[in-house]
Design an enzyme around this catalytic site. Structure first.
Site, PDB file in Angstrom:
ATOM      1  N   ALA A  16      26.881  20.159 -35.031  1.00 30.92           N
ATOM      2  CA  ALA A  16      26.041  21.292 -35.415  1.00 30.92           C
ATOM      3  C   ALA A  16      26.585  21.867 -36.716  1.00 30.92           C
ATOM      4  O   ALA A  16      27.716  22.357 -36.760  1.00 30.92           O
ATOM      5  CB  ALA A  16      26.048  22.342 -34.315  1.00 30.92           C
ATOM      6  N   MET A  17      25.785  21.812 -37.775  1.00 31.08           N
ATOM      7  CA  MET A  17      26.230  22.227 -39.102  1.00 31.08           C
ATOM      8  C   MET A  17      25.405  23.423 -39.560  1.00 31.08           C
ATOM      9  O   MET A  17      24.222  23.306 -39.861  1.00 31.08           O
ATOM     10  CB  MET A  17      26.123  21.062 -40.086  1.00 31.08           C
ATOM     11  N   GLY A  20      27.940  26.498 -43.221  1.00 35.57           N
ATOM     12  CA  GLY A  20      29.176  27.183 -43.562  1.00 35.57           C
ATOM     13  C   GLY A  20      30.349  26.228 -43.627  1.00 35.57           C
ATOM     14  O   GLY A  20      30.240  25.039 -43.314  1.00 35.57           O
ATOM     15  N   SER A  23      31.940  24.674 -39.882  1.00 40.16           N
ATOM     16  CA  SER A  23      31.222  23.567 -39.247  1.00 40.16           C
ATOM     17  C   SER A  23      31.260  22.313 -40.110  1.00 40.16           C
ATOM     18  O   SER A  23      31.261  21.192 -39.589  1.00 40.16           O
ATOM     19  CB  SER A  23      29.775  23.966 -38.937  1.00 40.16           C
ATOM     20  N   LEU A  42      20.357  23.615 -37.242  1.00 40.92           N
ATOM     21  CA  LEU A  42      19.369  24.239 -36.369  1.00 40.92           C
ATOM     22  C   LEU A  42      18.566  25.271 -37.144  1.00 40.92           C
ATOM     23  O   LEU A  42      19.124  26.257 -37.641  1.00 40.92           O
ATOM     24  CB  LEU A  42      20.060  24.903 -35.177  1.00 40.92           C
ATOM     25  N   CYS A 111      23.654  32.632 -27.448  1.00 39.68           N
ATOM     26  CA  CYS A 111      23.295  31.476 -28.274  1.00 39.68           C
ATOM     27  C   CYS A 111      24.095  30.243 -27.864  1.00 39.68           C
ATOM     28  O   CYS A 111      23.547  29.141 -27.774  1.00 39.68           O
ATOM     29  CB  CYS A 111      23.529  31.795 -29.748  1.00 39.68           C
ATOM     30  N   CYS A 210      23.225  37.302 -36.661  1.00 44.34           N
ATOM     31  CA  CYS A 210      22.566  36.426 -37.628  1.00 44.34           C
ATOM     32  C   CYS A 210      21.110  36.793 -37.870  1.00 44.34           C
ATOM     33  O   CYS A 210      20.606  36.619 -38.973  1.00 44.34           O
ATOM     34  CB  CYS A 210      22.689  34.972 -37.191  1.00 44.34           C
TER      35      CYS A 210
END
EC number: 2.8.1.13
Length: 376
Positions: A16-17, A20, A23, A42, A111, A210
Site C-alpha cells: 500500500a503506497m 509518502g 510507504s 488507494l 481505516c 486525512c
C-alpha cells in the site's frame, strides 16, 4: 522458544503506497528482501483535490502520482484502486456518527480495520497475494510454532502499534511492516529514500485527519450536521456558556469553549461530559477528569482472548503514554482498572492492552468511572 521478525520465505506482496516516504521505503525494503512486490495506491476521496491543504491531508492526485513514480524507481508494477465509497461508508460516516453520539472516534484505527486490512487485504488475497505491506512502524514477530504476534516498533518514539491494535489473527497473518524492526529516525528514513532515488524523500508528512484537509474538525462536523445551539453547564447544572453543537467537543477539551461565566476559583474549565440527548456540554475542573476505571466493548484479540484477570500496560491515544492496568473480560466486555487515575479518557477511543511490547488486543471505550460517577 525462538522468535524471528516477519517471515523468511518469498511472498507475493501488495504494498500500500500512500505517496509518502514511509510507504515508499517500506515497499522498497520488501522488494529488496526478495519478495514479489506490487504497489497499489488507494483512491479514497470522491474529490481528491480537496483532500490536502499544504502538508495536511492525503489521498490526492498528487499523492497518487508520487506513489507511481516511487514504484517506477523501485521497479515494481503499480495500480490505483478506487475504494472511495467503502472509505466513505466505513470511515467517514462512522466518524460523523460517533461525534454526533457524543463519542470521540479514531478514524486511523477504523481505516486499518476496515480498509487497509479488510477491503484491501480481501482483494489482495482474492488475487493471489500473500501479504499486505504498509509503512507502519510496528513489528510482526513469528514464534517457532508459527504463532504471529504484533509488537511495538523497535523505535518506541515512532511506534504505531496502537492504531494496529484492531487487527485480529487473520489480518495479522497477512501483514508486513518492513520499517518496524529497525531503530531509525525520520531523517534516516528520508536519507534512505534519497539513496534509493525516491523523489518523496523530502516530501512533508501529512498531519491530522486525512479527510479533513484544513484540520478544522468542528467546521467539518458543522457542515455535515448543521449548527445546533445549546448550553454549556457546570457540574451544578448552572448555565455558564453556549455552543453551536455538542458534537463538536471531546472529553478533556479546554480550548474553544465559549464560557461567559468564569469558574469561582478562576481556574480553567474542561469538558467533562457531552449529552447529545439534550445537546448540553458539562464543564468542570481538571481534577474532575480523573478516571479510575473503564468498560470497553467490541474487543479484538491478537491471539487468544485472556481467560481471567491480568496485569497489563494500556495505551489510550495514538501518541499517548503507557499506564499500568488490570483488565478482565466479563460477559464479552473488557473491564479495565487503572493503577493510578488518568485524565482525558473519552468514550469512543480505543484502549489497547500490551504485555511488554506485545499487543494483546483492543476494545472501544464505552463508559468511564470517575470517583463515584460513571460517564457514558
Amino acid at each position: 522458544m525462538t522468535e524471528t521478525p516477519q517471515r523468511p520465505r518469498r511472498l507475493r506482496v501488495l504494498a500500500a503506497m500512500s505517496g509518502g516516504v514511509d510507504s515508499a521505503v517500506a515497499a522498497a525494503r520488501a522488494a529488496e528482501a526478495g519478495h514479489d512486490v506490487t504497489g497499489v495506491h488507494l483512491a479514497l476521496s470522491a474529490n481528491p483535490q480537496s483532500f490536502r491543504t499544504g502538508a495536511r491531508g492525503c489521498c490526492t492526485i498528487e499523492d497518487s502520482r508520487d506513489a507511481r513514480r516511487a514504484a517506477d524507481v523501485i521497479g515494481i508494477p503499480f495500480y490505483v484502486w478506487d475504494l472511495a465509497e467503502r472509505f466513505r461508508e466505513d470511515v467517514v460516516e462512522d466518524f460523523i456518527a460517533e461525534y454526533e453520539a457524543g463519542r470521540t472516534p479514531n478514524p486511523c484505527l477504523r481505516c486499518n480495520e476496515k480498509i487497509k486490512f479488510a477491503a484491501l487485504l480481501d482483494k489482495a488475497l482474492a488475487l493471489g497475494f500473500d501479504a499486505v505491506c504498509t509503512g507502519h512502524y510496528a513489528q510482526v514477530i513469528v514464534r517457532e510454532d508459527g504463532t504471529r504476534e504484533l509488537h511495538r516498533a523497535s523505535d518506541m518514539a515512532k511506534d504505531q502499534s496502537y492504531v494496529l491494535g484492531v487487527l485480529d489473527d487473520r489480518q495479522l497473518a497477512h501483514a508486513l511492516f518492513p520499517l518496524g524492526d529497525t531503530v531509525t529516525t525520520k531523517d534516516e528514513i528520508r536519507a534512505e529514500a534519497e539513496r534509493r532515488g525516491l523523489a518523496v524523500a523530502k516530501k512533508p508528512d501529512s498531519h491530522d485527519i486525512c479527510f479533513i484537509a484544513d484540520g478544522d474538525t468542528q467546521g467539518f462536523l458543522a457542515n455535515r450536521l448543521g449548527k445546533a445551539e445549546g448550553d454549556i453547564v457546570d457540574e451544578s447544572g448552572s448555565v455558564v456558556g453556549s455552543h453551536e453543537g455538542a458534537y463538536g467537543f471531546t472529553i478533556g477539551q479546554r480550548k474553544g469553549l465559549r464560557i461567559g461565566t468564569p469558574a469561582p476559583d478562576g481556574k480553567p474549565r474542561y469538558v467533562l461530559d457531552i449529552s447529545p440527548v439534550d445537546n448540553t456540554v458539562t464543564v468542570g475542573p481538571a481534577a474532575a477528569l480523573d478516571v479510575t476505571a473503564l468498560t470497553a466493548i467490541k474487543p479484538r484479540w491478537c491471539g487468544a482472548a485472556p481467560t481471567g484477570p491480568g496485569t497489563y500496560t494500556a495505551q489510550l491515544r495514538a501518541h499517548g503514554g503507557e499506564t499500568q492496568v488490570t483488565a478482565e473480560l466479563v460477559d464479552g466486555e473488557l473491564q479495565v482498572t487503572f493503577a493510578e487515575p488518568v485524565r482525558g479518557v473519552a468514550p469512543g477511543q480505543a484502549v489497547v492492552l500490551y504485555d511488554g511490547t506485545r499487543v494483546v488486543g483492543s476494545a472501544t471505550i464505552a463508559t468511564t468511572t470517575r470517583t463515584a460517577t460513571a460517564v457514558a
